[in-house]
Design a protein around this motif. Structure first.
Motif, mmCIF file in Angstrom:
data_model
loop_
_atom_site.group_PDB
_atom_site.id
_atom_site.type_symbol
_atom_site.label_atom_id
_atom_site.label_comp_id
_atom_site.label_asym_id
_atom_site.label_seq_id
_atom_site.Cartn_x
_atom_site.Cartn_y
_atom_site.Cartn_z
ATOM 1 N N ARG A 101 6.625 3.483 -3.594
ATOM 2 C CA ARG A 101 7.177 3.905 -2.302
ATOM 3 C C ARG A 101 8.274 2.982 -1.822
ATOM 4 O O ARG A 101 9.293 3.416 -1.294
ATOM 5 C CB ARG A 101 6.068 3.943 -1.238
ATOM 6 N N VAL A 102 8.046 1.680 -2.021
ATOM 7 C CA VAL A 102 8.920 0.691 -1.377
ATOM 8 C C VAL A 102 10.040 0.208 -2.299
ATOM 9 O O VAL A 102 11.184 0.048 -1.863
ATOM 10 C CB VAL A 102 8.076 -0.517 -0.900
ATOM 11 N N ASP B 190 1.206 2.532 -6.362
ATOM 12 C CA ASP B 190 1.681 3.551 -5.428
ATOM 13 C C ASP B 190 2.563 2.921 -4.347
ATOM 14 O O ASP B 190 3.636 3.432 -4.011
ATOM 15 C CB ASP B 190 0.468 4.261 -4.814
ATOM 16 N N ARG B 191 2.107 1.789 -3.796
ATOM 17 C CA ARG B 191 2.899 1.125 -2.744
ATOM 18 C C ARG B 191 4.240 0.645 -3.305
ATOM 19 O O ARG B 191 5.288 0.802 -2.671
ATOM 20 C CB ARG B 191 2.115 -0.057 -2.172
ATOM 21 N N GLU C 283 4.767 -2.194 5.973
ATOM 22 C CA GLU C 283 5.090 -0.759 5.856
ATOM 23 C C GLU C 283 5.058 -0.080 7.212
ATOM 24 O O GLU C 283 5.851 0.819 7.499
ATOM 25 C CB GLU C 283 4.138 -0.076 4.880
#
Length: 553
Positions: A325-326, A321-322, A448
């Motif tokens: 996002r990034v 997931d991270r 983040e």
């Protein structure tokens, strides 16, 4: 096959002839028939530098686009001629740092077999043309900027009038409102846009970093598409005629534009242009169309419900997931994504990739991204066209290769030149500083939370690490035999470009790591909700950061 320009027989003949010439020159140098002074300009014409420990070869990656086969070829070169790795630079090039002179001609021959070369990667010529690394994939562009970068490449390669300019010359191209090519810190930056129904370019001239950093001035608000090459030729002619050759530190076009004034410079270009604008450099639609055919979109599938699988898997795996996002970006084609591959693992050397990593990325591109790879001026790689349903498998493969660090655009995505570990010009080490800061800011939650933050480090005033346009910039200096690091704040390479400002006295190697952390802590205290670092700095100025850094001194 990747949507990239492919050499024709004329291209291949030219490159092979250059290899044969250089093989003869190297042979004469090794036999003692050429002195180093006589050999130096010959090797530089072929991208070969003599650095601190060995020869370094700089290979051009035009507009940052590679096919899978070309990446495999670079991996093979790293394995056979270097120490098993290559270094991707801030100029969309790759450098090999441990080259034996006797093997250099064979290396160039291997490059030629893969339709690659090192021509015009050094010397006072028009260098490799930079383009948006998301070209052809991003939804916010009006066209693929590589089309125009390739047109400029063909015009500028071995251009007889511009083979001995006052200094090196760098051009960047984008076709989007979002500047991902750092246009305003190039000698020329061109941005394609539409004015009504007509396509044309904003032309910016006189930007650059190094000893005298400057932001480029717009000298043409709108240049019709057909006039691109004739106008660039006019700019180069004015620079070639009036640029200083008596002082290398004042020879860049930015100095000429500054000394004359942008209006006077633009008037001189206009006069020159009027004499040539309707000549053979005119760029009618059929010429653009011929190049465009090399950059046709890949055969995308018509995909439905593109986000369902992606979101379902992300919910079950926080690390995935991270990374989503990034390290991924929206694609203009529904059901696809742009994947950023970070070459900045925690504690790693920014921009370095092993031969095994290069081979693996090439395999991923062949399987998942229509055979295409991009090289960014921020020292990362990109898979531009990945089906969203394949993202989980791509992430797992990259994670196994230590290429999935979720830090692209964040504090861990540190840009650094090779510095004094390799470069003869450097006055301080930059790689160890990047590694130490990377360790200090390793926590992904912290990164983040900090949000978009560009940290850039150069080992000398030449600014190959782009420290002038770092939100946090670090310049390595030597004072009385000791290495010190000057801190600048407020630089940014984007559409609203700005140069960083020195905040105060410099720091030791250990002290600069603490200083960067103090800056990030100060930012977290004084920011407003939703405000990124550069916005905060522009709102409050340097004072609160200086107070944090020097209050106890």
């Amino acid at each position: 096959m990747a949507a990239t320009y492919r050499y024709n027989e004329a291209d291949r003949t030219l490159v092979r002839e250059r290899v044969a010439q250089f093989r003869d020159q190297v042979g004469r140098r090794l036999a003692g028939q050429l002195s180093e002074d006589a050999f130096r300009p010959l090797r530089l014409m072929n991208g070969l530098y003599l650095q601190l420990h060995a020869y370094m070869l700089r290979v051009a990656i035009p507009y940052g686009t590679l096919s899978a086969d070309q990446m495999h070829a670079l991996a093979d070169i790293a394995r056979r001629y270097d120490r098993g790795f290559g270094h991707f630079t801030t100029r969309q090039n790759i450098q090999f740092n441990w080259i034996e002179l006797a093997e250099a001609p064979d290396l160039l021959a291997d490059l030629a077999d893969a339709d690659m070369h090192a021509i015009q990667t050094s010397g006072n010529v028009i260098r490799n043309v930079t383009a948006d690394h998301y070209a052809g994939a991003t939804a916010d562009e009006i066209d693929d900027s590589r089309i125009y970068a390739e047109i400029i490449r063909q015009w500028s390669t071995l251009h007889p009038e511009f083979s001995f300019l006052p200094r090196k010359f760098k051009i960047a191209v984008t076709a989007s409102a979002t500047d991902r090519a750092a246009l305003k810190v190039h000698d020329i930056g061109v941005r394609l846009f539409k004015q009504g129904d007509e396509r044309g370019f904003e032309v910016m001239v006189g930007g650059g970093q190094g000893r005298t950093p400057m932001i480029a001035k717009t000298v043409r608000e709108f240049l019709p598409e057909r006039d691109l090459l004739s106008y660039l030729e006019a700019i180069l002619r004015v620079y070639n005629l009036h640029g200083r050759r008596d002082n290398k530190y004042k020879a860049r076009i930015k100095i000429l534009v500054h000394d004359l004034g942008a209006d006077v410079f633009a008037a001189a270009v206009e006069k020159e242009w009027q004499a040539i604008k309707d000549g053979p450099l005119a760029l009618p639609e059929e010429k653009v169309a011929r190049i465009r055919r090399h950059f046709h979109p890949p055969p995308f599938l018509d995909l439905d419900a593109p986000n369902a699988l992606r979101l379902a898997k992300a919910r079950r795996d926080p690390a995935f997931d991270r990374w989503l996002r990034v390290n991924t970006k929206p694609h203009k084609q529904p059901g696809y994504a742009i994947v950023d591959i970070s070459l900045k693992p925690t504690g790693g050397i920014p921009g370095d990739a092993t031969a095994e990593q290069m081979d693996a990325v090439a395999d991923l591109a062949a399987r998942y991204s229509f055979d295409e790879i991009r090289v960014t001026h921020t020292q990362n790689l990109v898979l531009p066209h990945v089906e969203e349903s394949a993202l989980y498998d791509v992430w797992r493969a990259l994670d196994d290769l230590d290429l999935a660090t979720p830090n692209v655009g964040l504090a861990g995505d540190i840009i650094s030149c090779p510095g004094m570990d390799y470069c003869t010009l450097a006055t301080a080490r930059s790689i160890p500083i990047a590694q130490a800061i990377s360790h200090r800011l390793a926590d992904s939650d912290v990164q983040e939370d900090l949000g978009t933050l560009g940290i850039k480090i150069s080992g000398c005033i030449n600014a190959c690490g782009h420290h002038h346009v770092g939100n946090i910039g670090i310049l390595g200096l030597e004072k009385n035999g000791q290495e010190y690091y000057q801190l600048t704040l407020g630089g940014d390479p984007g559409h609203d470009a700005s140069l960083g400002v020195v905040v105060g006295k410099s720091f030791s190697a250990d002290g600069i790591v603490d200083a960067v952390e103090k800056i990030t802590e100060a930012y977290r205290r004084i920011r407003t909700p939703g405000e990124n670092f550069i916005a905060t700095y522009r709102r409050v100025g340097p004072a609160p950061f200086k107070e944090t850094l020097y209050a106890a001194a």
